[in-house]
Write an enzyme that holds these catalytic residues in place. Sequence first.
Site, PDB file in Angstrom:
ATOM      1  N   ILE A  42       5.712   1.787   7.401  1.00  0.00           N
ATOM      2  CA  ILE A  42       5.953   3.190   7.738  1.00  0.00           C
ATOM      3  C   ILE A  42       4.607   3.903   7.838  1.00  0.00           C
ATOM      4  O   ILE A  42       3.868   3.994   6.854  1.00  0.00           O
ATOM      5  CB  ILE A  42       6.833   3.860   6.668  1.00  0.00           C
ATOM      6  N   PRO A  89       0.852  -1.212   0.000  1.00  0.00           N
ATOM      7  CA  PRO A  89       0.000   0.000   0.000  1.00  0.00           C
ATOM      8  C   PRO A  89       0.878   1.249   0.000  1.00  0.00           C
ATOM      9  O   PRO A  89       1.551   1.543   0.977  1.00  0.00           O
ATOM     10  CB  PRO A  89      -0.810  -0.127   1.288  1.00  0.00           C
ATOM     11  N   ASP A 116       5.936   2.250   2.048  1.00  0.00           N
ATOM     12  CA  ASP A 116       5.039   1.126   2.291  1.00  0.00           C
ATOM     13  C   ASP A 116       4.309   1.383   3.609  1.00  0.00           C
ATOM     14  O   ASP A 116       4.922   1.358   4.682  1.00  0.00           O
ATOM     15  CB  ASP A 116       5.848  -0.165   2.354  1.00  0.00           C
ATOM     16  N   HIS A 117       3.000   1.598   3.541  1.00  0.00           N
ATOM     17  CA  HIS A 117       2.240   1.979   4.728  1.00  0.00           C
ATOM     18  C   HIS A 117       2.046   0.819   5.706  1.00  0.00           C
ATOM     19  O   HIS A 117       1.573   1.027   6.825  1.00  0.00           O
ATOM     20  CB  HIS A 117       0.878   2.540   4.309  1.00  0.00           C
ATOM     21  N   ARG A 118       2.412  -0.398   5.302  1.00  0.00           N
ATOM     22  CA  ARG A 118       2.372  -1.504   6.240  1.00  0.00           C
ATOM     23  C   ARG A 118       3.489  -1.385   7.277  1.00  0.00           C
ATOM     24  O   ARG A 118       3.369  -1.879   8.405  1.00  0.00           O
ATOM     25  CB  ARG A 118       2.521  -2.844   5.497  1.00  0.00           C
TER      26      ARG A 118
END
Length: 502
Positions: A475, A297, A471-473
């Site tokens: 950060i 994501p 990567d929002h998983r």
Amino acid sequence: MSDMSRIKTFNLPDLGEGLTEGEILAWLVKVGDTIELNQPIVEVETAKAAVEIPAKWAGQVQAIHHPEGTTVEVGTPIIAIDTDPGAGPLDAPSTTATPSGDLPTPSAASLAAVEVAPAEGMIEPGLIGGAAPGGRTAVLVGYGPRTTAAKRRPRKGAVPAQAVTAPAAPAGVDQGVVVGDTTAATATIPAPQVHDRRGEAVASRGATGGVLAKPPVRKLAKDLGVDLATLTGSGPLGSITREDVQQAASGASVVVAEPIAATTAPSFGADREQRIPVKGVRKLTAENMSRSAFTAPHVTEFLTVDVTRAMKALDRLRGRREWRDVRVSPLLLVAKAVLLAVQRHPMVNSTWAGDEIVVKEYVNLGIAAATERGLIVPNVKDAGRLSLRELADALTDLVQTAKSGRTSPAAMSGGTLTITNVGVFGVDTGTPILPPGESAILAFGAVREMPWVHKGKVKVRQVTTLGLSFDHRIIDGELGSRFLRDIGDFLTDPEAALLAWT
């Protein structure tokens, strides 16, 4: 030494990184050449790079099994080498049929003598109107020399031409061949019908007499003996009127009609399209970008910063005696800023591994590079341990190697964090896609002179825009923002940041 032991078959080797095939870009030797041990013999493009493969034996080239442009799987024979050419000529292969009646298997040398014809419609990859990769010229479908005779579908009502058979020449008389007959049949194109406001059909030019005229006007001209082709019409669309015919019949001056140039209708067929095979570096890039875009994501944040002090620091650095032979560019300071920011925020330099996050204490800093064969991302190994001078030399070597097309697969593996310098194209910033296995990528935009509020006054300053995708998983927004802000702070005042952080 027997012929079998003299001839060594060289198979396409495993070039590493799990690659299973390669395209033969260019043969550097030909059949009959004498080669030395470790002499480059062929240039092969894999999914990651173009590499030259050296010979495993010295000797004489006996056969080349695959032409340039062929994609070959790892382990496939590509060349045969006679390792003892001084022992005399090789025995000629027997052509006697085996007891079972089958013909013997042809030798590699005989196979190499067979010229492989290209498949019909095959074109070289490349840009329309320009040279293809490797210096080859792209050929568009529908252009170039014809390989078949032209055929035209007969029109309705047309009388088919009768075939004429030439009489056989007497024995012993040489039959000549006529080449380039200049006699060409001219096809009459049916002319469209033009209607005036009353809906009456008007024959177009080229149908009869090459003019526009209504049937009654044509009859009048025929009765009065007037040639319509010599008249210029005064009616709609230049059509000939009754008055024009009567004026010509009375002997008044007549303006000779000029031919109307025909316009070519636009075409949107296959002859104006080019199909480029997706393979090699471009194929791998497409697969990686698709996998990353729909797996991780992505979130992208932007920051515009005043880099005037950083640009002045670069000028002072270039002026130092020990740095005069070093390539110093804004990318060097951006790379240093990223490495220092990673030390302050280690989670940014990590990888999502399903049920765990792998945080890496080393930084293999990738630099995106656009090459003739596509986008590649070589990286500087353990860049965080390098001094500023060592980092400058490593970036220079990386860029020059990529431009020459000599980047090795090993140099493009193991990246942990990437910078893409879109500013070299005059672009302000972008929303880059993460390389697979990485959690952050920074886009560095063009440095421009812009009005900027500095110490309470509007002044012309050097400004750039940074774009960070992550990567929002791994950060979250806070970590990504702090990391980007630290990069911006370093570029705003590098001397102060170095004093504060180191």
